[in-house]
Write a protein that holds these residues in place. Sequence first.
Motif, PDB file in Angstrom:
ATOM      1  N   TYR A 248       0.812  -1.224   0.000  1.00  0.00           N
ATOM      2  CA  TYR A 248       0.000   0.000   0.000  1.00  0.00           C
ATOM      3  C   TYR A 248       0.842   1.269   0.000  1.00  0.00           C
ATOM      4  CZ  TYR A 248      -4.600  -2.160   0.741  1.00  0.00           C
ATOM      5  OH  TYR A 248      -5.770  -2.857   0.595  1.00  0.00           O
TER       6      TYR A 248
ATOM      7  N   ASP B  19       1.324   3.503  -5.382  1.00  0.00           N
ATOM      8  CA  ASP B  19       0.044   4.074  -5.828  1.00  0.00           C
ATOM      9  C   ASP B  19      -0.823   3.081  -6.588  1.00  0.00           C
ATOM     10  OD1 ASP B  19       1.187   3.915  -8.370  1.00  0.00           O
ATOM     11  OD2 ASP B  19       1.341   6.092  -8.646  1.00  0.00           O
ATOM     12  N   GLY B  20      -0.276   1.909  -6.914  1.00  0.00           N
ATOM     13  CA  GLY B  20      -1.079   0.868  -7.547  1.00  0.00           C
ATOM     14  C   GLY B  20      -1.327   1.058  -9.018  1.00  0.00           C
ATOM     15  N   THR B  21      -0.535   1.898  -9.687  1.00  0.00           N
ATOM     16  CA  THR B  21      -0.768   2.157 -11.110  1.00  0.00           C
ATOM     17  C   THR B  21       0.327   1.595 -12.001  1.00  0.00           C
ATOM     18  OG1 THR B  21       0.368   4.312 -11.046  1.00  0.00           O
ATOM     19  CG2 THR B  21      -1.994   4.292 -10.554  1.00  0.00           C
TER      20      THR B  21
ATOM     21  N   GLN C  82      -2.097   5.828  -1.444  1.00  0.00           N
ATOM     22  CA  GLN C  82      -3.392   6.423  -1.770  1.00  0.00           C
ATOM     23  C   GLN C  82      -4.404   6.279  -0.636  1.00  0.00           C
ATOM     24  OE1 GLN C  82      -3.917   7.981  -5.065  1.00  0.00           O
ATOM     25  NE2 GLN C  82      -1.716   7.885  -4.647  1.00  0.00           N
TER      26      GLN C  82
ATOM     27  N   GLN D  60      -8.248  -6.020  -9.558  1.00  0.00           N
ATOM     28  CA  GLN D  60      -7.142  -5.763  -8.641  1.00  0.00           C
ATOM     29  C   GLN D  60      -6.201  -6.962  -8.713  1.00  0.00           C
ATOM     30  OE1 GLN D  60      -8.560  -4.818  -4.673  1.00  0.00           O
ATOM     31  NE2 GLN D  60     -10.107  -3.433  -5.464  1.00  0.00           N
TER      32      GLN D  60
ATOM     33  N   ARG E  98      -8.184   0.855  -2.781  1.00  0.00           N
ATOM     34  CA  ARG E  98      -7.297  -0.299  -2.900  1.00  0.00           C
ATOM     35  C   ARG E  98      -6.411  -0.147  -4.121  1.00  0.00           C
ATOM     36  NH1 ARG E  98     -10.345  -0.643   1.633  1.00  0.00           N
ATOM     37  NH2 ARG E  98     -10.206  -2.718   2.595  1.00  0.00           N
ATOM     38  N   PRO E  99      -5.126  -0.530  -4.017  1.00  0.00           N
ATOM     39  CA  PRO E  99      -4.266  -0.476  -5.197  1.00  0.00           C
ATOM     40  C   PRO E  99      -4.761  -1.431  -6.277  1.00  0.00           C
ATOM     41  CG  PRO E  99      -2.975  -0.765  -3.184  1.00  0.00           C
ATOM     42  CD  PRO E  99      -4.412  -0.994  -2.826  1.00  0.00           C
TER      43      PRO E  99
ATOM     44  N   SER F 145      -0.754  -4.614  -7.161  1.00  0.00           N
ATOM     45  CA  SER F 145      -0.010  -4.840  -5.921  1.00  0.00           C
ATOM     46  C   SER F 145       1.008  -5.963  -6.084  1.00  0.00           C
ATOM     47  CB  SER F 145      -0.972  -5.189  -4.778  1.00  0.00           C
ATOM     48  OG  SER F 145      -1.728  -4.068  -4.393  1.00  0.00           O
TER      49      SER F 145
END
Length: 289
Positions: free
Chosen positions: A107, A110-112, A126, A184, A253-254, A257
């Motif tokens: 976490y 940023d999960g992108t 985030q 996700q 949520r990312p 991950s």
Amino acid sequence: MSDGRRWLVTGANGQLGGFLADRLRLDNRDFAALTRDELDITSAASIDAALRDVRPSVVINAAAYTAVDRAEVDEDRARLVNATGPQLLAEALAERGGRLIHVSTDYVFDGTADHPYKIDDPTGPQSAYGRTKLAGEQAVRAALPERSHVVRTAWVYGGPGANFVNTMRRLEGERETVQVVADQIGSPTFAADLAAGLVELAGADVPGGLLHYVNAGQASWFELTREIFRLIGADPARVQPVDSAAFPRPAKRPAWSVLSTRSWTAAGLGAPQPWPDALARAIALDPPG
């Protein structure tokens, strides 16, 4: 195989803490595993008393505030546990001597991304949970740079209590179909494997720094759930994919991950097992029925 070291595990009543105690006991290590009531990492006095009594050469910090959604409205408490506590531990060990293994999370990103996150990729949490965990990482590395390891992990499951695998197994018995998020993607990680990896790290001669440990490979929550169903003898077709919008949550949520473990193996540590193999072992420890 006692190595002459004295080990201390914080957060012993949590998911990871329990597996750490099991691993250390199996390895015949000299250790103390303390619950939150026995060692409050947010209290310098409590830390001082524990270090004085146990005299550890290695501390593995498994204590954390992990209520991701609640942290959005309770960020001060989350920061106290996830940032101030690790800082106090690191500062105490800087004075007394000893190593600190501190567990962090995907976490902090940023999960992108479109590749497995490396240890030196830019962070960008985030959520309140992610912000407090990143602050904990930074505090530990600042206070104890030569004798600390921050180990990021992701999607940890295993053992009794609330975790994703147990929830899906329960829902399998309650519902004809189960809807699960398919947009996700992460690195499912068996807590027993993570515990074994942390013990291996703590016993090895590895320079302080950041590392990633997750089981190998990647999956969506949907793919993970289908594999859970298959392993317990249920029909995977009963699992239906949906996107994240179907389950709005207070904390973001990312979407991505997946963590790279190249840093882990480059340090000479054992390569993590593929996540489907780890999941099969976890299910075998607690078979259906």
